[in-house]
Scaffold this active site. Structure first.
Site, PDB file in Angstrom:
ATOM      1  CG  ASP A 161       5.360  -4.292  -2.790  1.00 20.29           C
ATOM      2  OD1 ASP A 161       5.842  -3.874  -1.707  1.00 20.29           O
ATOM      3  OD2 ASP A 161       5.189  -5.494  -3.038  1.00 20.29           O
TER       4      ASP A 161
ATOM      5  CG  ASP B  16       2.878  -5.897   0.534  1.00 18.57           C
ATOM      6  OD1 ASP B  16       3.830  -5.119   0.743  1.00 18.57           O
ATOM      7  OD2 ASP B  16       2.996  -7.025   0.005  1.00 18.57           O
TER       8      ASP B  16
END
Length: 646
Positions: free
Chosen positions: A560, A517
């Site tokens: 993301d 992440d």
């Protein structure tokens, strides 16, 4: 495609019709003197000729073998039937019934051996195939056929020949009031038919040539015309009227019967209708004068001997003309029979079908099996190729027709030949899809092949489905890949994981799942805009590709959030790859002239046999990633052992 109609098949068809009519009429008038004996002879000839006809028309080898057995069943009893018939009409007394039954023992044994031949091959090799693997009526003869069957039946024919020869020279011994008698001319005509057929049979059996249709059966079919003449002359039954009305009058083909000067002796209604444009025709007119306007027909009539040609008439019709010479016992020409068959529609349909095949965008091949000495199919030879097939193979028509499948299709030949063999042996249509890569650098061309057995051959229709396959790939690309980074999406990762084997219970190798992440990615979007954020995500995906191996799985499963699955790595290799990933993803990103740091937080989970599902590993790695992020971000954290067994 239907079997091709050849001259022998036409003769066998005509002979079958003649013998069928003669046998039917003789049975109808079975109380007439000698009708039963003659019906026995005609029936045996009918079975032989009809069986040979069916074997010539049968589209498959099993039907050909069945028809061959029927033909040889007639062959078993025809010599005995002819002997009984000849003895009845040439001797003072017929052969006693007890002797006939005794003489029938060996034919019955032969008939039994014929129908059980595949078990023992006492009659001939099974299946009867020539050196090229094609059906033949002349196989390698078995011991019973060579030592018992053929000599015994030839002996019967020789005895019948002696009877006929004596009757031709000295006349029949049958008294006039005992019923119809065979005169010397009749005996001579039958002697010619018998000797000719016997000679052809001996040559066929003792020779080495293979035949698709029995020459002996063809000779017997020709003899049906002579039998018709003898029966009409003897008036065994009211036959003359029946023969004309039931055979000639109802035949769709035009038939002219002429003498040696080409004067018409008889013609059927179809022939009269054909000659209508010339003012009509009838007995007593010269055939050349009737057909004077049809130069193509006259040219065929001027040819010597027996001929069969295809010609076109003035009105544009297409005819098959067959001219057969009629000779007497001395061999002198006494006339001829001219038969015209209208094949216009047949040729038109063939031309239509050929034009459809020629303009078809799909490649169409007809292939013939090639068998080895054991009869096993090991390749196929192309006997026909339409223009689309020639273009697809990028070869000249001369090379395609006559070429072998393994040579014409070097890339897919080994895959196609077993399918062709299976379709032919099982008599079932097969469909398969194959990629053909013309060059290693090119995308493959995809073809869908339809393989259909036709007779002893196979028809191969191949359709170019490259565009269809590429559309399918595009749809799969949309369904299983992230459109921005071209990495797998969640569905794509799950599908790809289905083909990944789990690591062994014990061993150094294993799979490692990294859940990433990006830290501080939201400020990038807020400050520089979403296009800049998209560029950063694409750059991050490119870095992942550069730091992993070809077989590893890379996926973007959220905004993301990324997943890397390192396949089949030991602990040392895994650590090295993780360090490499950490290094390349920690480098700054250049956006709008500024260097930005956007390091990922990484959760690490080891897939073992106990963590049997991707979902378990993702949960464990996700928890580890949040621990890394909670520790300040930009870190990597391995999932605890407890999480591996979730």
């Amino acid at each position: 495609m239907p079997p091709q109609i050849s001259s022998p098949v036409v003769v066998l068809l005509a002979g079958s019709v003649f013998y069928c009519v003669m046998a039917w009429v003789l049975l109808r008038y079975r109380r007439a003197h000698g009708a039963g004996v003659t019906a026995f002879a005609m029936g045996a000839c009918l079975v032989w000729v009809a069986g040979a006809l069916l074997s010539g028309l049968a589209p498959t080898l099993p039907l050909q073998l069945l028809s061959l057995n029927v033909a040889y069943l007639g062959a078993c009893f025809t010599p005995l039937a002819i002997l009984v018939f000849v003895a009845f009409y040439t001797r003072s007394r017929p052969i006693p019934r007890r002797l006939i039954l005794l003489l029938a023992v060996l034919p019955l044994v032969s008939a039994f051996l014929i129908w059980t031949n595949p078990w023992h091959e006492l009659m001939w090799a099974h299946p009867p195939l020539d050196a090229d693997g094609r059906f033949t009526i002349r196989a390698q003869w078995g011991p019973w056929f060579k030592l018992v069957h053929a000599p015994y039946h030839w002996t019967l024919v020789i005895v019948a020949t002696v009877f006929l020869g004596r009757a031709a020279l000295l006349g029949s011994k049958v008294v006039a009031d005992a019923g119809p008698r065979i005169g010397r001319l009749h005996a001579a005509v039958l002697l010619v038919a018998l000797v000719g057929t016997f000679s052809i049979n001996v040559i066929t059996v003792l020779g080495t040539r293979d035949y698709a249709v029995s020459p002996t059966a063809v000779a017997i079919a020709f003899s049906s015309v002579l039998f018709l003449w003898v029966f009409a002359q003897l008036e065994l039954v009211p036959f003359r009227h029946v023969a004309h009305r039931r055979i000639l009058a109802t035949m769709p083909d035009a038939v002219f019967v002429t003498d040696e000067r080409d004067v018409i002796l008889d013609l059927n209604p179809a022939a009269a209708a054909f000659a209508t444009e010339a003012g009509g025709a009838g007995p007593g007119m010269r055939l050349g004068a009737v057909l004077a306007e049809e130069r193509a027909l006259l040219e065929v009539l001027d040819l010597p001997g027996d001929v069969m040609e295809e010609v076109s008439t003035r009105c544009g019709r297409r005819y098959e003309i067959r001219v057969s010479t009629v000779v007497d016992a001395s061999g002198s020409r006494r006339g001829r029979t001219v038969m015209l068959r209208d094949i216009t529609e047949r040729r038109r349909q063939e031309a239509t079908l050929r034009s459809i095949v020629d303009v078809s965008p799909n490649g169409i091949l007809r292939a013939q099996p090639v068998r080895n000495h054991t009869g096993e199919i090991h390749d196929f030879v192309c006997t026909f190729a339409n223009p689309a097939a020639v273009a697809a193979l990028d070869l000249s028509p001369e090379i395609v027709e006559g070429g072998r499948a393994l040579e014409l299709l070097p890339v897919v030949g080994p895959q196609v030949v077993p399918v062709l063999r299976s379709a032919l042996e099982r008599d079932q249509q097969r469909v398969l899809e194959l990629p053909v890569r013309e060059d290693e650098a090119d995308d493959p061309l995809w073809y869908r092949l339809f393989v259909s057995p036709v007779g002893g051959d196979v028809i191969i229709t191949f359709v170019d489905i490259t565009a269809e396959k590429r559309r399918q790939e595009e749809m799969e690309e949309v369904a299983f890949r992230d459109p921005l980074t071209r990495l797998l999406n969640r569905r794509g990762l799950e599908q790809a994981f289905e083909d990944v084997p789990l690591p062994p219970r014990r061993g150094r190798g294993g799979h490692v799942l990294l859940y990433m992440d990006l830290d501080r990615f939201k400020p990038v979007n807020d400050t520089y805009g979403h296009p800049a954020g998209d560029r950063l995500l694409k750059e991050f995906a490119a870095r992942l590709r550069s730091a992993t191996r070809d077989g590893d799985l890379l996926a973007r499963i959220g905004g993301d959030e990324f997943v890397v699955l390192l396949l089949d790595v030991d602990a040392e290799s895994a650590d090295s790859l993780i360090e490499r990933l950490t290094e390349v993803t920690a480098a700054p990103y250049w956006l709008s002239g500024s260097a930005l740091s956007c390091r990922p937080s990484i959760g690490i989970a080891h897939l073992t046999e106990r963590t049997s599902t991707l979902a378990d590993a993702l949960v464990a790695a996700d928890r580890a990633m949040y621990l890394a992020k909670a520790s300040g971000g930009g870190r990597k954290t391995a999932a605890p052992a407890l999480m591996e067994t979730v």
